[in-house]
Scaffold this motif. Structure first.
Motif, PDB file in Angstrom:
ATOM      1  N   CYS A 251       0.821  -1.028  -0.078  1.00 17.39           N
ATOM      2  CA  CYS A 251      -0.025   0.024   0.144  1.00 17.39           C
ATOM      3  C   CYS A 251       1.068   1.232   0.045  1.00 17.39           C
ATOM      4  CB  CYS A 251      -1.026  -0.088   1.224  1.00 17.39           C
ATOM      5  SG  CYS A 251      -0.198   0.495   2.837  1.00 17.39           S
ATOM      6  N   LYS A 252       0.229   2.255  -0.369  1.00 14.51           N
ATOM      7  CA  LYS A 252       1.257   3.621  -0.240  1.00 14.51           C
ATOM      8  C   LYS A 252       0.285   4.812   0.653  1.00 14.51           C
ATOM      9  CE  LYS A 252       3.398   6.737  -3.333  1.00 14.51           C
ATOM     10  NZ  LYS A 252       3.488   7.186  -4.872  1.00 14.51           N
ATOM     11  N   ILE A 253       0.897   5.113   1.766  1.00 14.73           N
ATOM     12  CA  ILE A 253       0.364   6.008   2.766  1.00 14.73           C
ATOM     13  C   ILE A 253       0.493   7.415   2.340  1.00 14.73           C
ATOM     14  CG2 ILE A 253       0.408   6.803   5.175  1.00 14.73           C
ATOM     15  CD1 ILE A 253       0.981   4.032   5.823  1.00 14.73           C
ATOM     16  N   TYR A 254      -0.539   8.356   2.349  1.00  9.33           N
ATOM     17  CA  TYR A 254      -0.593   9.574   2.515  1.00  9.33           C
ATOM     18  C   TYR A 254      -1.363  10.183   3.802  1.00  9.33           C
ATOM     19  CZ  TYR A 254       0.414   9.260  -2.795  1.00  9.33           C
ATOM     20  OH  TYR A 254       0.886   9.178  -3.844  1.00  9.33           O
ATOM     21  N   LYS A 255      -0.568  11.095   4.286  1.00 10.55           N
ATOM     22  CA  LYS A 255      -1.020  11.651   5.769  1.00 10.55           C
ATOM     23  C   LYS A 255      -1.399  13.193   5.349  1.00 10.55           C
ATOM     24  CE  LYS A 255       1.442   8.568   8.650  1.00 10.55           C
ATOM     25  NZ  LYS A 255       2.309   8.469   9.828  1.00 10.55           N
ATOM     26  N   THR A 256      -2.560  13.470   5.709  1.00 14.54           N
ATOM     27  CA  THR A 256      -2.997  14.864   5.255  1.00 14.54           C
ATOM     28  C   THR A 256      -3.977  15.519   6.550  1.00 14.54           C
ATOM     29  OG1 THR A 256      -4.645  15.968   3.970  1.00 14.54           O
ATOM     30  CG2 THR A 256      -5.109  13.674   4.569  1.00 14.54           C
ATOM     31  N   LYS A 257      -3.723  16.987   6.451  1.00 14.03           N
ATOM     32  CA  LYS A 257      -4.588  17.575   7.715  1.00 14.03           C
ATOM     33  C   LYS A 257      -5.901  17.569   7.482  1.00 14.03           C
ATOM     34  CE  LYS A 257      -4.521  21.792  10.279  1.00 14.03           C
ATOM     35  NZ  LYS A 257      -3.891  23.352  10.442  1.00 14.03           N
ATOM     36  N   ASP A 258      -6.285  17.682   6.202  1.00 14.45           N
ATOM     37  CA  ASP A 258      -7.815  17.758   5.923  1.00 14.45           C
ATOM     38  C   ASP A 258      -7.986  16.720   4.765  1.00 14.45           C
ATOM     39  OD1 ASP A 258     -10.428  18.167   5.172  1.00 14.45           O
ATOM     40  OD2 ASP A 258     -10.007  20.265   4.325  1.00 14.45           O
ATOM     41  N   ILE A 259      -8.779  15.601   4.993  1.00 17.45           N
ATOM     42  CA  ILE A 259      -8.838  14.325   3.861  1.00 17.45           C
ATOM     43  C   ILE A 259      -9.694  15.149   2.535  1.00 17.45           C
ATOM     44  CG2 ILE A 259     -10.635  12.563   3.634  1.00 17.45           C
ATOM     45  CD1 ILE A 259      -8.223  11.521   5.106  1.00 17.45           C
ATOM     46  N   ASN A 260     -10.553  16.192   2.863  1.00 15.16           N
ATOM     47  CA  ASN A 260     -11.278  16.786   2.024  1.00 15.16           C
ATOM     48  C   ASN A 260     -10.615  17.886   0.942  1.00 15.16           C
ATOM     49  OD1 ASN A 260     -13.991  15.400   2.001  1.00 15.16           O
ATOM     50  ND2 ASN A 260     -13.717  16.191   4.295  1.00 15.16           N
ATOM     51  N   HIS A 261      -9.375  17.945   1.301  1.00 13.10           N
ATOM     52  CA  HIS A 261      -8.624  19.069   0.763  1.00 13.10           C
ATOM     53  C   HIS A 261      -8.385  18.639  -0.758  1.00 13.10           C
ATOM     54  CE1 HIS A 261      -5.365  21.919  -0.202  1.00 13.10           C
ATOM     55  NE2 HIS A 261      -5.861  22.625   1.064  1.00 13.10           N
ATOM     56  N   LYS A 262      -8.483  19.534  -1.563  1.00  7.09           N
ATOM     57  CA  LYS A 262      -8.543  19.778  -3.097  1.00  7.09           C
ATOM     58  C   LYS A 262      -7.048  19.083  -3.655  1.00  7.09           C
ATOM     59  CE  LYS A 262      -7.141  24.596  -3.904  1.00  7.09           C
ATOM     60  NZ  LYS A 262      -7.289  25.661  -4.638  1.00  7.09           N
ATOM     61  N   LYS A 263      -6.168  19.240  -2.576  1.00  4.39           N
ATOM     62  CA  LYS A 263      -4.816  18.659  -2.939  1.00  4.39           C
ATOM     63  C   LYS A 263      -4.975  17.072  -3.285  1.00  4.39           C
ATOM     64  CE  LYS A 263      -2.499  18.397   1.511  1.00  4.39           C
ATOM     65  NZ  LYS A 263      -1.508  18.824   2.484  1.00  4.39           N
ATOM     66  N   ASN A 264      -5.712  16.407  -2.178  1.00  2.00           N
ATOM     67  CA  ASN A 264      -6.093  15.006  -2.459  1.00  2.00           C
ATOM     68  C   ASN A 264      -6.698  14.465  -3.602  1.00  2.00           C
ATOM     69  OD1 ASN A 264      -4.711  14.895   0.208  1.00  2.00           O
ATOM     70  ND2 ASN A 264      -6.611  15.099   1.227  1.00  2.00           N
ATOM     71  N   ILE A 265      -7.409  15.662  -4.282  1.00  2.00           N
ATOM     72  CA  ILE A 265      -7.707  15.011  -5.687  1.00  2.00           C
ATOM     73  C   ILE A 265      -6.951  15.039  -6.411  1.00  2.00           C
ATOM     74  CG2 ILE A 265      -9.422  15.781  -7.496  1.00  2.00           C
ATOM     75  CD1 ILE A 265     -11.096  14.990  -5.135  1.00  2.00           C
ATOM     76  N   THR A 266      -5.901  15.856  -6.648  1.00  2.00           N
ATOM     77  CA  THR A 266      -4.872  15.670  -7.421  1.00  2.00           C
ATOM     78  C   THR A 266      -4.190  14.271  -7.212  1.00  2.00           C
ATOM     79  OG1 THR A 266      -4.301  18.029  -7.397  1.00  2.00           O
ATOM     80  CG2 THR A 266      -2.451  16.759  -8.117  1.00  2.00           C
ATOM     81  N   VAL A 267      -3.829  13.845  -5.981  1.00  2.00           N
ATOM     82  CA  VAL A 267      -3.213  12.642  -5.633  1.00  2.00           C
ATOM     83  C   VAL A 267      -3.982  11.260  -6.013  1.00  2.00           C
ATOM     84  CG1 VAL A 267      -2.481  11.025  -3.760  1.00  2.00           C
ATOM     85  CG2 VAL A 267      -2.079  13.632  -3.418  1.00  2.00           C
ATOM     86  N   LEU A 268      -5.359  11.556  -6.071  1.00  2.00           N
ATOM     87  CA  LEU A 268      -6.175  10.589  -6.625  1.00  2.00           C
ATOM     88  C   LEU A 268      -6.299  10.325  -8.249  1.00  2.00           C
ATOM     89  CD1 LEU A 268      -9.468  11.296  -4.229  1.00  2.00           C
ATOM     90  CD2 LEU A 268      -7.949   8.874  -4.303  1.00  2.00           C
ATOM     91  N   GLU A 269      -6.265  11.739  -8.723  1.00  2.00           N
ATOM     92  CA  GLU A 269      -5.766  11.502 -10.171  1.00  2.00           C
ATOM     93  C   GLU A 269      -4.714  10.979 -10.475  1.00  2.00           C
ATOM     94  OE1 GLU A 269      -8.562  15.668 -11.189  1.00  2.00           O
ATOM     95  OE2 GLU A 269      -6.428  15.805 -11.092  1.00  2.00           O
ATOM     96  N   ARG A 270      -3.456  11.421  -9.834  1.00  2.00           N
ATOM     97  CA  ARG A 270      -2.112  10.730 -10.149  1.00  2.00           C
ATOM     98  C   ARG A 270      -2.121   9.322 -10.169  1.00  2.00           C
ATOM     99  NH1 ARG A 270       0.755  13.751  -6.659  1.00  2.00           N
ATOM    100  NH2 ARG A 270       1.042  11.998  -5.183  1.00  2.00           N
ATOM    101  N   GLU A 271      -2.899   9.003  -9.028  1.00  2.00           N
ATOM    102  CA  GLU A 271      -2.640   7.417  -8.606  1.00  2.00           C
ATOM    103  C   GLU A 271      -3.666   6.521  -9.476  1.00  2.00           C
ATOM    104  OE1 GLU A 271      -0.450   5.711  -6.916  1.00  2.00           O
ATOM    105  OE2 GLU A 271       0.397   7.276  -5.751  1.00  2.00           O
TER     106      GLU A 271
END
Length: 244
Positions: free
Chosen positions: A71-91
């Motif tokens: 698995c690959k872990i990403y830690k974030t202060k805010d699950i809903n932050h728009k930067k996480n959408i970028t991660v989802l798209e990249r992955e």
């Protein structure tokens, strides 16, 4: 549900950590799915969980699973932050699941998955929404363990039900730790059943929750909610102490 997509093309994004998260990742690996990514809140958010559960072997080993690259872990202060959408798209993630996520997942994330995002809830829905399920089971004399896989919405535990796994419980003598351990076993069976069905392109049905039957139980903290009323009878006091 993404029934018509080959399981090898499915890539999960998992939101949250628990012992059940570990099992989900290990089963994805065992059954030949793609390596998932895992979004976690910052470590400080899990401080209380770690303190209570790690000594009992119930906190999990996500970082170890990341180290062995299943698995690959990403830690974030805010699950809903728009930067996480970028991660989802990249992955290239196309299906999501919440397992003990610390935040309420909002519309922007739900929309990213076109609704193909789910939650595993350790209770019978719609009768056991919310948190602190183990304590509430004892206080309310609920004699069953149910783990539920349901569609995730912006509401709390109110999406359509996909699968359930059940086990009877003798609630008259158990403690919360006993219920947590049994719920973990039931949830693991649910996960294995779900992924095996997904792998063989099983056609899932959706069961709409009857909101008239819904009950919501809030999170509890012993230091705040565990005060005994000594006017209760001895049985009520025993149940209350055991529940906390």
């Amino acid at each position: 549900m993404v029934e018509n997509k080959s399981y090898k093309k499915l890539k999960f994004a998992i939101f949250g950590r628990s012992l059940i998260t570990d099992h989900f990742i290990e089963e994805l690996n065992r059954l030949g799915f793609q390596k998932p990514i895992v979004f976690l809140s910052l470590d400080k958010e899990y401080k209380r969980d770690r303190l209570l559960l790690e000594k009992l072997g119930l906190f999990g080993k996500l970082e170890e699973l990341d180290k062995i690259k299943i698995c690959k872990i990403y830690k974030t202060k805010d699950i809903n932050h728009k930067k996480n959408i970028t991660v989802l798209e990249r992955e290239k993630c196309n299906i999501g699941i919440s397992i003990n996520c610390r935040d309420i997942i909002k519309k922007n994330l739900i929309n990213f998955f076109s609704g193909n995002i789910f939650n595993i809830h350790g209770g019978r829905l719609p009768f056991e929404k919310g948190a602190a399920g183990a304590t509430w089971k004892i206080l309310n004399n609920i004699d069953n363990i149910v783990s539920t896989l349901h569609y995730l919405t912006e509401g709390i535990d109110d999406g359509d039900i996909v699968l359930e796994q059940k086990k009877k419980l003798n609630v008259s003598s158990v403690r919360p730790i006993d219920i947590i351990e049994i719920t973990n076993i039931v949830s693991k069976k649910l996960i294995t059943s779900y992924l095996k069905k997904l792998k063989r392109n099983y056609k899932f049905t959706r069961k709409i929750q009857n909101k008239k039957n819904a009950m919501y139980f809030p999170r509890l903290f012993t230091q705040v909610n565990g005060l005994i009323d000594w006017n209760w009878n001895v049985d009520e006091i025993e149940i209350f102490i055991r529940a906390f």
